[in-house]
Design a protein around this motif. Structure first.
Motif, mmCIF file in Angstrom:
data_model
loop_
_atom_site.group_PDB
_atom_site.id
_atom_site.type_symbol
_atom_site.label_atom_id
_atom_site.label_comp_id
_atom_site.label_asym_id
_atom_site.label_seq_id
_atom_site.Cartn_x
_atom_site.Cartn_y
_atom_site.Cartn_z
ATOM 1 N N ALA A 49 0.829 -1.219 0.000
ATOM 2 C CA ALA A 49 0.000 0.000 0.000
ATOM 3 C C ALA A 49 0.857 1.260 0.000
ATOM 4 C CB ALA A 49 -0.942 0.005 1.194
ATOM 5 N N ASP A 50 1.963 1.229 0.742
ATOM 6 C CA ASP A 50 2.856 2.388 0.779
ATOM 7 C C ASP A 50 3.523 2.628 -0.567
ATOM 8 O OD1 ASP A 50 2.254 2.767 3.458
ATOM 9 O OD2 ASP A 50 3.932 1.527 4.137
ATOM 10 N N LEU A 51 3.873 1.546 -1.261
ATOM 11 C CA LEU A 51 4.468 1.698 -2.591
ATOM 12 C C LEU A 51 3.473 2.323 -3.566
ATOM 13 C CD1 LEU A 51 6.558 -1.509 -3.326
ATOM 14 C CD2 LEU A 51 7.373 0.822 -3.140
ATOM 15 N N LEU A 52 2.249 1.837 -3.545
ATOM 16 C CA LEU A 52 1.242 2.352 -4.476
ATOM 17 C C LEU A 52 1.007 3.848 -4.309
ATOM 18 C CD1 LEU A 52 -1.448 -0.459 -4.599
ATOM 19 C CD2 LEU A 52 0.210 0.165 -6.357
ATOM 20 N N ALA A 53 1.124 4.331 -3.091
ATOM 21 C CA ALA A 53 0.881 5.746 -2.826
ATOM 22 C C ALA A 53 1.955 6.640 -3.450
ATOM 23 C CB ALA A 53 0.822 5.996 -1.324
ATOM 24 N N THR A 54 3.131 6.088 -3.722
ATOM 25 C CA THR A 54 4.233 6.901 -4.240
ATOM 26 C C THR A 54 4.594 6.588 -5.685
ATOM 27 O OG1 THR A 54 5.879 5.328 -3.418
ATOM 28 C CG2 THR A 54 5.235 7.125 -1.948
ATOM 29 N N PHE A 55 3.937 5.616 -6.297
ATOM 30 C CA PHE A 55 4.293 5.189 -7.652
ATOM 31 C C PHE A 55 3.911 6.194 -8.726
ATOM 32 C CE2 PHE A 55 4.329 0.290 -7.248
ATOM 33 C CZ PHE A 55 5.568 0.365 -6.682
ATOM 34 N N SER A 56 4.721 6.235 -9.758
ATOM 35 C CA SER A 56 4.358 6.953 -10.975
ATOM 36 C C SER A 56 3.459 6.032 -11.797
ATOM 37 C CB SER A 56 5.610 7.292 -11.780
ATOM 38 O OG SER A 56 6.184 6.104 -12.308
ATOM 39 N N THR A 57 2.918 6.535 -12.881
ATOM 40 C CA THR A 57 2.056 5.723 -13.740
ATOM 41 C C THR A 57 2.816 4.535 -14.320
ATOM 42 O OG1 THR A 57 0.778 7.676 -14.304
ATOM 43 C CG2 THR A 57 0.560 5.783 -15.767
ATOM 44 N N GLY A 58 4.045 4.745 -14.749
ATOM 45 C CA GLY A 58 4.845 3.658 -15.316
ATOM 46 C C GLY A 58 5.148 2.573 -14.302
ATOM 47 N N GLU A 59 5.420 2.956 -13.073
ATOM 48 C CA GLU A 59 5.689 1.978 -12.026
ATOM 49 C C GLU A 59 4.432 1.188 -11.688
ATOM 50 O OE1 GLU A 59 9.235 4.574 -9.927
ATOM 51 O OE2 GLU A 59 7.159 4.829 -9.268
ATOM 52 N N LYS A 60 3.286 1.849 -11.699
ATOM 53 C CA LYS A 60 2.028 1.136 -11.460
ATOM 54 C C LYS A 60 1.748 0.148 -12.579
ATOM 55 C CE LYS A 60 -0.185 4.716 -8.702
ATOM 56 N NZ LYS A 60 -1.229 5.730 -8.634
ATOM 57 N N LYS A 61 2.092 0.515 -13.810
ATOM 58 C CA LYS A 61 1.898 -0.409 -14.938
ATOM 59 C C LYS A 61 2.793 -1.628 -14.804
ATOM 60 C CE LYS A 61 0.326 2.980 -18.300
ATOM 61 N NZ LYS A 61 0.608 3.666 -19.573
ATOM 62 N N ALA A 62 4.037 -1.436 -14.369
ATOM 63 C CA ALA A 62 4.944 -2.565 -14.170
ATOM 64 C C ALA A 62 4.402 -3.512 -13.104
ATOM 65 C CB ALA A 62 6.335 -2.076 -13.793
ATOM 66 N N LEU A 63 3.860 -2.976 -12.028
ATOM 67 C CA LEU A 63 3.283 -3.803 -10.978
ATOM 68 C C LEU A 63 2.032 -4.510 -11.479
ATOM 69 C CD1 LEU A 63 3.642 -4.700 -8.080
ATOM 70 C CD2 LEU A 63 2.237 -2.770 -7.375
ATOM 71 N N TYR A 64 1.238 -3.852 -12.290
ATOM 72 C CA TYR A 64 0.057 -4.480 -12.888
ATOM 73 C C TYR A 64 0.470 -5.668 -13.760
ATOM 74 C CZ TYR A 64 -4.023 -5.217 -15.817
ATOM 75 O OH TYR A 64 -5.072 -5.793 -16.476
ATOM 76 N N ILE A 65 1.528 -5.482 -14.550
ATOM 77 C CA ILE A 65 2.021 -6.573 -15.393
ATOM 78 C C ILE A 65 2.451 -7.751 -14.533
ATOM 79 C CG2 ILE A 65 3.898 -7.240 -16.951
ATOM 80 C CD1 ILE A 65 3.670 -4.378 -18.128
ATOM 81 N N LEU A 66 3.111 -7.477 -13.406
ATOM 82 C CA LEU A 66 3.512 -8.542 -12.498
ATOM 83 C C LEU A 66 2.288 -9.300 -11.993
ATOM 84 C CD1 LEU A 66 5.526 -10.018 -10.609
ATOM 85 C CD2 LEU A 66 5.021 -8.230 -8.947
ATOM 86 N N ASN A 67 1.246 -8.587 -11.623
ATOM 87 C CA ASN A 67 0.060 -9.218 -11.046
ATOM 88 C C ASN A 67 -0.752 -10.008 -12.054
ATOM 89 O OD1 ASN A 67 0.510 -8.285 -8.441
ATOM 90 N ND2 ASN A 67 -0.519 -6.356 -8.836
ATOM 91 N N THR A 68 -0.646 -9.683 -13.334
ATOM 92 C CA THR A 68 -1.501 -10.333 -14.326
ATOM 93 C C THR A 68 -0.768 -11.247 -15.290
ATOM 94 O OG1 THR A 68 -1.297 -8.436 -15.818
ATOM 95 C CG2 THR A 68 -3.164 -8.444 -14.292
#
Length: 76
Positions: A49-68
């Motif tokens: 949750a702490d990471l998500l609060a500080t992520f840029s859009t590109g970092e959130k996309k990388a995490l989304y790719i990991l999850n899916t």
């Protein structure tokens, strides 16, 4: 999967296995993944949750790719 993600994506965090030993010994069925934030020579464990609060859009996309994604070998 963890090593492949860490090598493939250039983000300020690395994935680390939390319960690798327990999974290998058969005590737990699923590997839990933790996050280590890296800033130069400094590192710190960070909650999701702490990471998500500080992520840029590109970092959130990388995490989304990991999850899916399935990082296994290509299907034939």
């Amino acid at each position: 999967m963890i090593e492949l993600f860490n090598d493939r994506f250039f983000v300020p965090f690395k994935l680390v296995p939390k319960n690798f030993r327990e999974v290998v010994l058969g005590q737990e069925p699923i590997l839990s993944v933790g996050f280590t934030f890296e800033d130069g020579a400094d590192t710190a464990s960070v909650e999701h949750a702490d990471l998500l609060a500080t992520f840029s859009t590109g970092e959130k996309k990388a995490l989304y790719i990991l999850n899916t994604s399935d990082f296994g070998p290509p299907r034939q």
